[in-house]
Design a protein around this motif. Structure first.
Motif, PDB file in Angstrom:
ATOM      1  N   TYR A 118      40.816  33.221  46.751  1.00  0.00           N
ATOM      2  CA  TYR A 118      41.475  34.432  46.247  1.00  0.00           C
ATOM      3  C   TYR A 118      40.627  35.120  45.173  1.00  0.00           C
ATOM      4  O   TYR A 118      40.384  36.331  45.233  1.00  0.00           O
ATOM      5  N   ALA A 119      40.158  34.334  44.198  1.00  0.00           N
ATOM      6  CA  ALA A 119      39.352  34.907  43.114  1.00  0.00           C
ATOM      7  C   ALA A 119      38.058  35.506  43.656  1.00  0.00           C
ATOM      8  O   ALA A 119      37.644  36.593  43.237  1.00  0.00           O
TER       9      ALA A 119
ATOM     10  N   LYS B 206      36.831  39.660  43.770  1.00  0.00           N
ATOM     11  CA  LYS B 206      35.541  40.100  43.233  1.00  0.00           C
ATOM     12  C   LYS B 206      34.633  40.670  44.318  1.00  0.00           C
ATOM     13  O   LYS B 206      33.867  41.600  44.068  1.00  0.00           O
ATOM     14  N   ALA B 207      34.736  40.117  45.550  1.00  0.00           N
ATOM     15  CA  ALA B 207      33.898  40.614  46.649  1.00  0.00           C
ATOM     16  C   ALA B 207      34.293  42.026  47.065  1.00  0.00           C
ATOM     17  O   ALA B 207      33.455  42.775  47.564  1.00  0.00           O
TER      18      ALA B 207
ATOM     19  N   LEU C 266      27.929  35.676  43.797  1.00  0.00           N
ATOM     20  CA  LEU C 266      28.895  34.676  43.332  1.00  0.00           C
ATOM     21  C   LEU C 266      30.268  34.735  44.005  1.00  0.00           C
ATOM     22  O   LEU C 266      30.840  33.681  44.301  1.00  0.00           O
ATOM     23  N   PRO C 267      30.824  35.919  44.276  1.00  0.00           N
ATOM     24  CA  PRO C 267      32.128  35.929  44.955  1.00  0.00           C
ATOM     25  C   PRO C 267      32.093  35.216  46.308  1.00  0.00           C
ATOM     26  O   PRO C 267      33.018  34.471  46.650  1.00  0.00           O
TER      27      PRO C 267
ATOM     28  N   PHE D 234      41.035  36.794  38.343  1.00  0.00           N
ATOM     29  CA  PHE D 234      42.132  36.775  39.311  1.00  0.00           C
ATOM     30  C   PHE D 234      42.785  38.148  39.421  1.00  0.00           C
ATOM     31  O   PHE D 234      43.982  38.271  39.615  1.00  0.00           O
ATOM     32  N   GLY D 235      41.992  39.186  39.279  1.00  0.00           N
ATOM     33  CA  GLY D 235      42.512  40.540  39.416  1.00  0.00           C
ATOM     34  C   GLY D 235      43.249  40.992  38.173  1.00  0.00           C
ATOM     35  O   GLY D 235      43.021  40.507  37.068  1.00  0.00           O
ATOM     36  N   HIS D 236      44.170  41.914  38.374  1.00  0.00           N
ATOM     37  CA  HIS D 236      44.891  42.505  37.250  1.00  0.00           C
ATOM     38  C   HIS D 236      45.806  41.508  36.544  1.00  0.00           C
ATOM     39  O   HIS D 236      46.083  41.657  35.361  1.00  0.00           O
ATOM     40  N   ALA D 237      46.272  40.498  37.244  1.00  0.00           N
ATOM     41  CA  ALA D 237      47.186  39.526  36.634  1.00  0.00           C
ATOM     42  C   ALA D 237      46.524  38.782  35.483  1.00  0.00           C
ATOM     43  O   ALA D 237      47.158  38.496  34.468  1.00  0.00           O
TER      44      ALA D 237
END
Length: 166
Positions: free
Chosen positions: A35-36, A40-41, A69-70, A119-122
């Motif tokens: 997910y992470a 990023k990708a 890295l993603p 982990f995005g906006h969260a």
């Protein structure tokens, strides 16, 4: 006819239950990294900006890492889920997490205020202590899985040896 000792059956059930919990942990950790990495990708330039905010690497290296890295995180996460190249995936993810922890602490010591965005906006709503706690929990889980990996390899080898005709 072979008699099965009830104690052996109980031991086998405990062993299988233990393996299920380790497997669930590996799938959860693998899914987190998939997910992470996917987040990023989807926007590698934004991730390259996040890397540049640490002021450790030149921009050109940060851009390359932003694209690389993603996908490394995604493939290593999939390795944990699929149990292919499992030990290598664990080792790479533990190393990446350790480097990230050291880079985050170094940035904080230098007075840089960095929001991770892993982990995005969260994750942008977590403070530094929250990010660090999450990173140490992930690192601890990865280390537990690394500690467990040789035992799983030995069990697989023992099982293969016992089922081989000869």
């Amino acid at each position: 006819m072979i008699a099965v000792c009830p104690m052996d059956a109980t031991s086998n059930i405990k062993h299988r239950t233990s393996n299920i919990w380790w497997r669930i942990l590996a799938v959860i950790i693998g899914a987190l990294f998939v997910y992470a990495g996917a987040i990023k990708a989807l926007d590698p330039i934004s991730f390259a900006n996040d890397i540049d905010n640490y002021k450790i690497l030149p921009w050109s290296v940060g851009v390359r890492l932003g694209f690389y890295l993603p996908w490394l995180e995604i493939f290593c996460g999939l390795a944990l889920i699929a149990r292919r190249l499992y030990f290598g995936g664990l080792l790479i993810l533990a190393t990446l997490t350790s480097v990230f922890i050291v880079a985050s602490i170094a940035a904080k010591v230098r007075g840089l205020d960095i929001t991770c965005g892993c982990f995005g906006h969260a994750s942008k709503y977590l403070n530094f202590a929250g990010h660090l706690a999450l990173d140490f929990v992930l690192l601890g889980a990865l280390m537990l899985l690394l500690w467990r990996a040789p035992k799983l390899s030995k069990q697989a080898a023992d099982t293969a040896a016992s089922t081989t005709p000869g």
